[in-house]
Write an enzyme that holds these catalytic residues in place. Structure first.
Site, PDB file in Angstrom:
ATOM      1  CG  HIS A 170      -2.021  -1.029   1.096  1.00 57.63           C
ATOM      2  ND1 HIS A 170      -3.322  -0.700   0.768  1.00 57.63           N
ATOM      3  CD2 HIS A 170      -1.994  -2.377   1.208  1.00 57.63           C
ATOM      4  CE1 HIS A 170      -4.047  -1.805   0.711  1.00 57.63           C
ATOM      5  NE2 HIS A 170      -3.264  -2.832   0.977  1.00 57.63           N
ATOM      6  CG  ASP A 383      -0.052   9.267   0.802  1.00 57.87           C
ATOM      7  OD1 ASP A 383      -0.113   8.105   1.227  1.00 57.87           O
ATOM      8  OD2 ASP A 383      -0.746  10.201   1.241  1.00 57.87           O
TER       9      ASP A 383
HETATM   10  C1  GDG Z   1      -2.238   3.855   3.449  1.00 56.60           C
HETATM   11  C2  GDG Z   1      -1.221   4.536   2.510  1.00 56.60           C
HETATM   12  C3  GDG Z   1      -2.895   4.415   0.659  1.00 56.60           C
HETATM   13  C4  GDG Z   1      -9.373   9.938   7.749  1.00 56.60           C
HETATM   14  N1  GDG Z   1      -9.817  10.688   8.772  1.00 56.60           N
HETATM   15  C5  GDG Z   1     -10.901  10.097   9.258  1.00 56.60           C
HETATM   16  C6  GDG Z   1     -11.156   8.968   8.497  1.00 56.60           C
HETATM   17  N2  GDG Z   1     -10.187   8.883   7.578  1.00 56.60           N
HETATM   18  C7  GDG Z   1     -10.044   7.829   6.545  1.00 56.60           C
HETATM   19  C8  GDG Z   1     -10.177   8.444   5.176  1.00 56.60           C
HETATM   20  C9  GDG Z   1      -9.394   7.463   4.305  1.00 56.60           C
HETATM   21  C10 GDG Z   1      -8.338   6.916   5.252  1.00 56.60           C
HETATM   22  O1  GDG Z   1      -8.733   7.266   6.587  1.00 56.60           O
HETATM   23  C11 GDG Z   1      -6.945   7.499   4.991  1.00 56.60           C
HETATM   24  O2  GDG Z   1      -6.424   6.881   3.846  1.00 56.60           O
HETATM   25  P1  GDG Z   1      -5.147   7.431   3.051  1.00 56.60           P
HETATM   26  O3  GDG Z   1      -5.049   6.675   1.767  1.00 56.60           O
HETATM   27  O4  GDG Z   1      -5.299   8.882   2.826  1.00 56.60           O
HETATM   28  O5  GDG Z   1      -3.876   7.234   3.985  1.00 56.60           O
HETATM   29  P2  GDG Z   1      -3.199   6.050   4.918  1.00 56.60           P
HETATM   30  O6  GDG Z   1      -4.007   5.820   6.144  1.00 56.60           O
HETATM   31  O7  GDG Z   1      -1.790   6.509   5.134  1.00 56.60           O
HETATM   32  O8  GDG Z   1      -3.215   4.728   4.031  1.00 56.60           O
HETATM   33  C12 GDG Z   1      -1.949   5.326   1.436  1.00 56.60           C
HETATM   34  C13 GDG Z   1      -3.775   3.619   1.609  1.00 56.60           C
HETATM   35  O9  GDG Z   1      -3.007   2.942   2.615  1.00 56.60           O
HETATM   36  C14 GDG Z   1      -4.608   2.589   0.857  1.00 56.60           C
HETATM   37  O10 GDG Z   1      -3.792   1.765   0.091  1.00 56.60           O
HETATM   38  O11 GDG Z   1      -3.723   5.212  -0.172  1.00 56.60           O
HETATM   39  O12 GDG Z   1      -1.028   5.906   0.548  1.00 56.60           O
HETATM   40  O13 GDG Z   1      -0.325   5.389   3.246  1.00 56.60           O
HETATM   41  O14 GDG Z   1     -10.204   6.420   3.882  1.00 56.60           O
HETATM   42  O15 GDG Z   1     -11.530   8.541   4.874  1.00 56.60           O
HETATM   43  N3  GDG Z   1     -12.213   8.185   8.718  1.00 56.60           N
HETATM   44  C15 GDG Z   1     -13.074   8.542   9.733  1.00 56.60           C
HETATM   45  N4  GDG Z   1     -12.871   9.627  10.532  1.00 56.60           N
HETATM   46  C16 GDG Z   1     -11.796  10.417  10.340  1.00 56.60           C
HETATM   47  O16 GDG Z   1     -11.595  11.386  11.082  1.00 56.60           O
HETATM   48  N5  GDG Z   1     -14.178   7.779   9.932  1.00 56.60           N
END
Ligand code: GDG
Length: 497
Positions: A170, A383
């Protein structure tokens, strides 16, 4: 495709639920983060098993029961992997988050290459493999996720398991000159060769991996071109591909359209009237570029004084890895910067430049923030993909807003033609882009947003799962997957430089 009697076994560091001690038992709540958001709907739809650590070292029959009950509620089986406190410290905080996470995000200077960490990593991967081997039959497909578990296939084979196994990374895969710093660079690559399919987020990550393979003593031969290639590495043959992860687009779009979310979004505009709202939502992590973003916002207010009182930044920071010292320091730095910006520009009784939220948002609030924001600032230093960027587009049902996106997010490969791309280290460049986004006319905003939404809708989370599983199982790679007139790549990679 997986046939009915072939079960899907998902393996990840954490189970998709958090278990916390509560009076007389355990309180269960859904986990957060990209992987959970992506895979829960998939297992719920197709059934199967999720293997992972329940998130606590206090194991016992009551926890096992809580895990089982959470699975029954979720609609798929959950299998907990028991880890003790030393394992968690050295494998999770240590090898995973002090070695692989910074190294794979190109931040070698943050790495702590403690040899004890590697020993714990091997041990814990073996423990995971034992649980999987007890669960998986030869006809099942084991899908291992992420950087915590790169040794699992190697350990499965050592245990005699014949189940097919795929791995998806990821996070980014670094180029050879950075990867080479890893003291265990050779054994780790050789362990990955035991998977039948290794998948990455972008063509760049896959290219980096293939280049690193050439550092091995094994003879490496790559056959085919397109999204998935066959790699012969010594006695092993496997497939290597790239599959940009996505979201359940229709679900986000529908939820964002509910009256409850619309009312909450309207409330936000009422609370912060006569201005454009700029949104940043990130886990607390140094890869997300939050301090750099705040500096860019301050630079915007400095160099474009006409925007004062006409923009507000809503910055949500979701607590993450709170036990790690670097993360505590990062939080202090962010809060110091927010205080300095607000202190310099606040209009008493009126405009506050930065609205800062440290904590998790409810689902309704998250969607309302997405829907209310006129501009999203998604500016990680590096990222794997960044799902926030895609969720923002899906929730922008009026299609009247702008996505500012880091060149170094995997999402830029897919959305780089229509988002405003920035180098997150370039403070003035990001400030100029905020200014440009503020003044962009409606027709351009809509045309850009429409193109991005179309792409995310077409290549959604279900496309991702199918593409990965087809690549694992398809007999003939020449026929997979039809490039749909996009040249070599299904989701065209945008190369900014
Ligand atoms: C890793 C990789 C890759 C955020 N704040 C809240 C909340 N969220 C959810 C978002 C989103 C998720 O968390 C964050 O996903 P990201 O992709 O931006 O980042 P990572 O957590 O670092 O994920 C990344 C991912 O894996 C998938 O392969 O894209 O690059 O680092 O879904 O919506 N959800 C809730 N409250 C919040 O305050 N409920």
């Amino acid at each position: 495709m997986i046939r009915p009697r072939e079960r899907l076994i998902v393996v990840s560091n954490r189970l998709p639920y958090v278990f916390a001690r509560a009076e007389g038992g355990w309180r269960t709540s859904p986990g957060s983060g990209g992987l959970v958001s992506a895979l829960v709907p998939v297992l719920r739809n197709r059934g199967g098993t999720w293997v992972g650590w329940p998130g606590t070292a206090h194991v016992g029959p009551d926890l096992e029961e809580a895990v089982r009950a959470a699975g029954a509620e979720a609609g798929f089986a959950l299998k907990g992997v028991a880890l003790d406190e030393t394992d968690v410290e050295r494998f999770y905080h240590g090898f995973s988050n002090e070695v692989i996470w910074p190294l794979f995000h190109d931040l070698q200077s943050r790495c702590n290459f403690d040899p004890a960490y590697w020993q714990a990593y091997k041990r814990v991967n073996q423990t995971f493999a034992r649980v999987v081997a007890a669960e998986a039959e030869a006809r099942d497909f084991v899908w291992v996720h992420d950087y915590h578990l790169m040794n699992v296939a190697h350990e499965l084979r050592a245990l005699g398991s014949r189940a097919r196994a795929g791995f998806f990374l990821h996070i980014p895969f670094p180029p050879p000159d950075i990867y080479l710093a890893l003291p265990w660079r050779q054994v780790l690559l050789q362990a990955l060769l035991h998977f039948d399919l290794v998948g990455f987020q972008t063509a760049r990550d896959r290219r980096n991996f293939l280049q690193c393979l050439r550092l091995l003593p094994e003879e490496i031969e790559v056959q085919g071109k397109g999204n998935v290639v066959t790699v012969a590495a010594g006695a092993r043959t496997l497939r290597v591909g790239h599959f940009p992860i996505s979201i359940d687009y229709n679900h986000y779009m529908r939820q964002a359209a509910t009256a409850q979310v619309a009312a909450r979004a309207a409330e936000l505009h009422k609370l912060l009237p006569r201005r454009k709202l700029i949104l940043g939502i990130d886990r607390l992590d140094y890869t997300k570029g939050i301090p750099q973003r705040l500096l860019a916002f301050r630079n915007t207010l400095e160099r474009y004084p006409e925007l004062r009182e006409r923009i507000s930044l809503i910055q949500v920071v979701v607590p993450s890895r709170v036990d790690i010292r670097d993360y505590g320091e990062l939080r202090t730095r962010i809060e110091h910067l927010v205080g300095a910006i607000n202190g310099a520009y606040v209009q008493p009784g009126g405009w506050v430049p930065v609205w800062y939220v440290y904590g998790s948002l409810t689902r309704t609030d998250l969607l309302a923030y997405y829907r209310a924001a006129d501009i999203a600032l998604v500016t990680p230093l590096k990222d794997g993909m960044n799902l926030v960027a895609k969720e923002y587009c899906a929730c922008s049902i009026e299609e009247d807003c702008v996505l500012i996106l880091s060149e170094f997010a995997g999402a830029a490969a897919q959305l780089g033609r229509s988002a405003l791309l920035v180098n997150p280290h370039d403070i003035e460049g990001v400030a100029d882009t905020i200014h440009r986004a503020f003044h962009m006319d409606r027709a351009e905003r809509q045309a850009r947003m429409r193109r991005m939404r179309r792409s995310i809708r077409e290549y959604d989370i279900f496309w991702w799962v199918d593409a990965f599983l087809k690549a694992a199982i398809a007999k003939d790679l020449a026929a997979f997957p039809a490039p749909a007139g996009e040249g070599e790549s299904l989701v065209p990679d945008y190369v900014p430089i």
